[in-house]
Motif scaffolding. Structure first.
Motif, PDB file in Angstrom:
ATOM      1  N   LEU A   1     -49.578   9.531 -34.191  1.00  0.00           N
ATOM      2  CA  LEU A   1     -48.218   9.745 -33.697  1.00  0.00           C
ATOM      3  C   LEU A   1     -48.128   9.454 -32.207  1.00  0.00           C
ATOM      4  N   MET A   2     -49.191   9.763 -31.474  1.00  0.00           N
ATOM      5  CA  MET A   2     -49.197   9.472 -30.048  1.00  0.00           C
ATOM      6  C   MET A   2     -49.182   7.968 -29.805  1.00  0.00           C
ATOM      7  N   LEU A   3     -49.963   7.233 -30.586  1.00  0.00           N
ATOM      8  CA  LEU A   3     -49.974   5.778 -30.461  1.00  0.00           C
ATOM      9  C   LEU A   3     -48.634   5.186 -30.869  1.00  0.00           C
ATOM     10  N   LEU A   4     -48.035   5.757 -31.909  1.00  0.00           N
ATOM     11  CA  LEU A   4     -46.713   5.292 -32.340  1.00  0.00           C
ATOM     12  C   LEU A   4     -45.688   5.534 -31.238  1.00  0.00           C
ATOM     13  N   GLY A   5     -45.783   6.693 -30.574  1.00  0.00           N
ATOM     14  CA  GLY A   5     -44.888   6.973 -29.465  1.00  0.00           C
ATOM     15  C   GLY A   5     -45.048   5.976 -28.340  1.00  0.00           C
ATOM     16  N   SER A   6     -46.295   5.569 -28.103  1.00  0.00           N
ATOM     17  CA  SER A   6     -46.554   4.573 -27.062  1.00  0.00           C
ATOM     18  C   SER A   6     -45.900   3.244 -27.406  1.00  0.00           C
ATOM     19  N   LEU A   7     -46.010   2.832 -28.673  1.00  0.00           N
ATOM     20  CA  LEU A   7     -45.405   1.572 -29.091  1.00  0.00           C
ATOM     21  C   LEU A   7     -43.883   1.634 -29.010  1.00  0.00           C
ATOM     22  N   ILE A   8     -43.321   2.802 -29.363  1.00  0.00           N
ATOM     23  CA  ILE A   8     -41.868   2.958 -29.288  1.00  0.00           C
ATOM     24  C   ILE A   8     -41.394   2.783 -27.851  1.00  0.00           C
ATOM     25  N   LEU A   9     -42.115   3.398 -26.921  1.00  0.00           N
ATOM     26  CA  LEU A   9     -41.723   3.303 -25.526  1.00  0.00           C
ATOM     27  C   LEU A   9     -41.958   1.906 -24.957  1.00  0.00           C
ATOM     28  N   GLN A  10     -42.938   1.191 -25.542  1.00  0.00           N
ATOM     29  CA  GLN A  10     -43.203  -0.171 -25.081  1.00  0.00           C
ATOM     30  C   GLN A  10     -42.100  -1.128 -25.511  1.00  0.00           C
ATOM     31  N   PHE A  11     -41.647  -0.972 -26.762  1.00  0.00           N
ATOM     32  CA  PHE A  11     -40.694  -1.930 -27.314  1.00  0.00           C
ATOM     33  C   PHE A  11     -39.247  -1.449 -27.249  1.00  0.00           C
ATOM     34  N   VAL A  12     -39.047  -0.178 -26.959  1.00  0.00           N
ATOM     35  CA  VAL A  12     -37.690   0.328 -26.787  1.00  0.00           C
ATOM     36  C   VAL A  12     -37.623   1.012 -25.432  1.00  0.00           C
ATOM     37  N   PRO A  13     -37.764   0.268 -24.359  1.00  0.00           N
ATOM     38  CA  PRO A  13     -37.794   0.877 -23.030  1.00  0.00           C
ATOM     39  C   PRO A  13     -36.498   1.550 -22.616  1.00  0.00           C
ATOM     40  N   ASN A  14     -35.408   1.256 -23.318  1.00  0.00           N
ATOM     41  CA  ASN A  14     -34.140   1.872 -22.945  1.00  0.00           C
ATOM     42  C   ASN A  14     -34.101   3.362 -23.256  1.00  0.00           C
ATOM     43  N   LEU A  15     -35.153   3.865 -23.939  1.00  0.00           N
ATOM     44  CA  LEU A  15     -35.235   5.299 -24.149  1.00  0.00           C
ATOM     45  C   LEU A  15     -35.332   6.031 -22.815  1.00  0.00           C
ATOM     46  N   LEU A  16     -35.859   5.339 -21.832  1.00  0.00           N
ATOM     47  CA  LEU A  16     -35.943   5.912 -20.489  1.00  0.00           C
ATOM     48  C   LEU A  16     -34.738   5.442 -19.691  1.00  0.00           C
ATOM     49  N   ALA A  17     -34.015   6.362 -19.158  1.00  0.00           N
ATOM     50  CA  ALA A  17     -32.820   5.995 -18.382  1.00  0.00           C
ATOM     51  C   ALA A  17     -33.205   5.134 -17.203  1.00  0.00           C
ATOM     52  N   GLU A  18     -32.472   4.075 -16.997  1.00  0.00           N
ATOM     53  CA  GLU A  18     -32.772   3.151 -15.915  1.00  0.00           C
ATOM     54  C   GLU A  18     -31.567   3.003 -15.000  1.00  0.00           C
ATOM     55  N   SER A  19     -31.839   2.947 -13.743  1.00  0.00           N
ATOM     56  CA  SER A  19     -30.762   2.731 -12.771  1.00  0.00           C
ATOM     57  C   SER A  19     -30.379   1.261 -12.777  1.00  0.00           C
ATOM     58  N   LYS A  20     -29.081   1.023 -12.712  1.00  0.00           N
ATOM     59  CA  LYS A  20     -28.615  -0.355 -12.697  1.00  0.00           C
ATOM     60  C   LYS A  20     -27.769  -0.610 -11.453  1.00  0.00           C
ATOM     61  N   LEU A  21     -28.219   0.006 -10.360  1.00  0.00           N
ATOM     62  CA  LEU A  21     -27.464  -0.110  -9.127  1.00  0.00           C
ATOM     63  C   LEU A  21     -28.147  -0.990  -8.103  1.00  0.00           C
ATOM     64  N   ASP A  22     -29.445  -1.181  -8.211  1.00  0.00           N
ATOM     65  CA  ASP A  22     -30.200  -1.873  -7.192  1.00  0.00           C
ATOM     66  C   ASP A  22     -30.484  -3.313  -7.593  1.00  0.00           C
ATOM     67  N   THR A  23     -30.518  -4.154  -6.592  1.00  0.00           N
ATOM     68  CA  THR A  23     -30.841  -5.553  -6.817  1.00  0.00           C
ATOM     69  C   THR A  23     -32.334  -5.726  -7.068  1.00  0.00           C
ATOM     70  N   PHE A  24     -33.144  -5.010  -6.298  1.00  0.00           N
ATOM     71  CA  PHE A  24     -34.584  -5.146  -6.403  1.00  0.00           C
ATOM     72  C   PHE A  24     -35.170  -4.195  -7.449  1.00  0.00           C
ATOM     73  N   GLU A  25     -36.141  -4.720  -8.140  1.00  0.00           N
ATOM     74  CA  GLU A  25     -36.936  -3.903  -9.041  1.00  0.00           C
ATOM     75  C   GLU A  25     -38.185  -3.499  -8.259  1.00  0.00           C
ATOM     76  N   HIS A  26     -38.440  -2.205  -8.164  1.00  0.00           N
ATOM     77  CA  HIS A  26     -39.552  -1.725  -7.354  1.00  0.00           C
ATOM     78  C   HIS A  26     -40.718  -1.302  -8.244  1.00  0.00           C
ATOM     79  N   TYR A  27     -41.915  -1.695  -7.845  1.00  0.00           N
ATOM     80  CA  TYR A  27     -43.125  -1.265  -8.534  1.00  0.00           C
ATOM     81  C   TYR A  27     -44.162  -0.850  -7.494  1.00  0.00           C
ATOM     82  N   ARG A  28     -44.867   0.224  -7.782  1.00  0.00           N
ATOM     83  CA  ARG A  28     -45.856   0.729  -6.850  1.00  0.00           C
ATOM     84  C   ARG A  28     -47.258   0.370  -7.330  1.00  0.00           C
ATOM     85  N   VAL A  29     -48.050  -0.163  -6.466  1.00  0.00           N
ATOM     86  CA  VAL A  29     -49.433  -0.535  -6.769  1.00  0.00           C
ATOM     87  C   VAL A  29     -50.347   0.359  -5.945  1.00  0.00           C
ATOM     88  N   LEU A  30     -51.155   1.166  -6.623  1.00  0.00           N
ATOM     89  CA  LEU A  30     -52.026   2.098  -5.934  1.00  0.00           C
ATOM     90  C   LEU A  30     -53.423   1.524  -5.781  1.00  0.00           C
TER      91      LEU A  30
END
Length: 430
Positions: free
Chosen positions: A44-73
């Motif tokens: 079920l955990m792996l299935l949840g991972s696949l759901i989040l991978q292929f249905v990313p809209n489950l996570l609310a996303e801001s649609k106000l910014d021009t730039f997409e920001h990603y952090r690299v540690l």
């Protein structure tokens, strides 16, 4: 793919470690049936991972910014990965392990085919039901006998059948019927297919030693659940007879991917003790547990993947708990990345404790491929540019009818995240 495997392997390790460490008290409180159901947490955990991978809209996303920001540690693992094992070599090693696991499965299939070809129908039960001395029902599984095995087993996905050893007739009628009921319940519950799926997961994560320990414990719990089902309606004398049958066939543990293993001396004592501690099997409880595990798995994966889809400054306060690339904001269109390759933190910059960022402009084709990558702005200039461009060219976006022109992304290179209790405010200049 390799990053996903490592990420999921860490999560699986946490679940496996929890179940293995607390198995004894959990078994005591939950009982064999519910303990066996608890292993659903992993798929079920792996299935949840696949759901989040292929249905990313489950996570609310801001649609106000021009730039997409990603952090690299930057971390020791990231910094040293450049000089330790190249990703292609890691992928080759993983595929080699998968090949070996598949070969073992084929070898067992060959062994069982050979075993079945030499087996004969069990004459003692062909015409008579052992319990009621009546003709065997049509839906009873075929029973074969083979001198080459030492313990009864169920095998076959398309044509399931029970195979018993040569000395099976030496058991009493009640003992024989109990053993056959045990294997019949394996069939009714679909354990052969379940074992194949479990072995498939083991083959994917073969490099994780905790997965091997968990697989063996899962198979042992399967037998405990079967024992609990068969002995639930038995009286004391019948349970004693069933225990004698376990003693007779628990000299060798026959762990197989394509058959059950009735005889298992490693958990003989545990099986006999569990027969004295019967727990009821509640279908509602199992359904509730399954739904609870599914929800928990989805939430756990969402927390891990939250770094891929951060939506606001409120969510960004949780960024310090993430160990991978952190996505803070999203593009103003529905085309989102399905596969992102994390840029390698330049070794020199990591050793110099240097932070920075790179702003990039690029096009996305209809098939989701990235092209025409250009650096708009970077700081310090030229330090992180090459790593950022190389990584972005390998990103894969969702397919679309028109693609996208002039998409923008900013990759923030950060050595260390501040402590979780430190308030962070992002200030931008337009």
């Amino acid at each position: 793919m390799i990053n996903w495997l490592i990420q999921q392997s860490i999560l699986i390790s946490l679940v496996c470690a929890f179940i293995l460490l607390f198995h004894k008290p959990l078994l005591k409180q939950l009982g064999a049936h519910h303990m066996y159901s608890l292993w659903l947490a992993i798929p079920l955990m792996l299935l949840g991972s696949l759901i989040l991978q292929f249905v990313p809209n489950l996570l609310a996303e801001s649609k106000l910014d021009t730039f997409e920001h990603y952090r690299v540690l930057a971390s020791l693992a990231v910094k040293n990965s450049e000089s330790l094992i190249p990703i292609p070599l890691v992928a080759a090693l993983w595929l080699s392990g998968m090949t070996v696991m598949a070969a073992l499965l084929l070898l067992q299939r060959r062994y069982l085919n050979k075993l079945l070809s030499k087996s004969k129908p069990y004459a003692h039960t062909q015409n008579c039901d052992l319990k009621n001395h009546t003709p065997i029902l049509a839906d009873t599984l075929p029973i074969l006998q083979s001198p080459e095995i030492t313990s009864p087993m169920l095998t076959g996905v398309i044509k399931p059948m029970i195979i018993v050893p040569a000395d099976f007739h030496k058991l009493t009628a009640k003992q024989q019927q109990a053993v056959l009921d045990h294997e019949q319940f394996h069939h009714e519950r679909g354990d052969i297919i379940t074992n194949l799926l479990a072995y498939g997961l083991l083959a994917i994560f073969w490099f994780n030693p905790l997965c091997w320990l968990a697989y063996r414990r899962f198979r042992d719990d399967q037998e405990l659940a079967c024992d609990a089902q068969i002995t639930s309606s038995m009286n004391t004398d019948e349970k004693i007879a069933y225990s004698h049958a376990l003693l007779a066939y628990s000299q060798h543990a026959q762990m197989g991917m394509l058959h059950t293993h009735y005889g298992n001396k490693n958990i003989l004592k545990e099986r006999i003790i569990q027969m004295k501690k019967q727990h009821g099997k509640s279908t509602i409880a199992i359904i509730a547990m399954t739904l609870g595990l599914g929800l928990a798995s989805l939430m756990l994966n969402q927390q891990v993947l939250a770094g891929d889809h951060q939506s606001s400054s409120k969510e960004s306060a949780k960024e310090s708990s993430e160990k991978s690339t952190k996505a803070i904001k999203s593009q103003a269109h529905s085309i989102h990345p399905l596969t992102r390759v994390e840029p390698k933190y330049p070794k020199e910059a990591a050793e110099a404790n240097q932070n920075g960022y790179v702003q990039l402009k690029f096009d996305i084709s209809k098939s989701g491929m990235v092209s025409n990558v250009k650096v708009i702005k970077s700081s310090p200039k030229g330090v992180f540019d090459k790593s950022a461009v190389k990584a972005l060219k390998q990103w894969v976006y969702k397919k679309s009818k028109k693609g996208a022109k002039g998409s923008k992304v900013q990759l923030d290179f950060v050595i260390d995240e501040p402590a979780a209790n430190v308030e962070r405010i992002k200030v931008t200049a337009n």
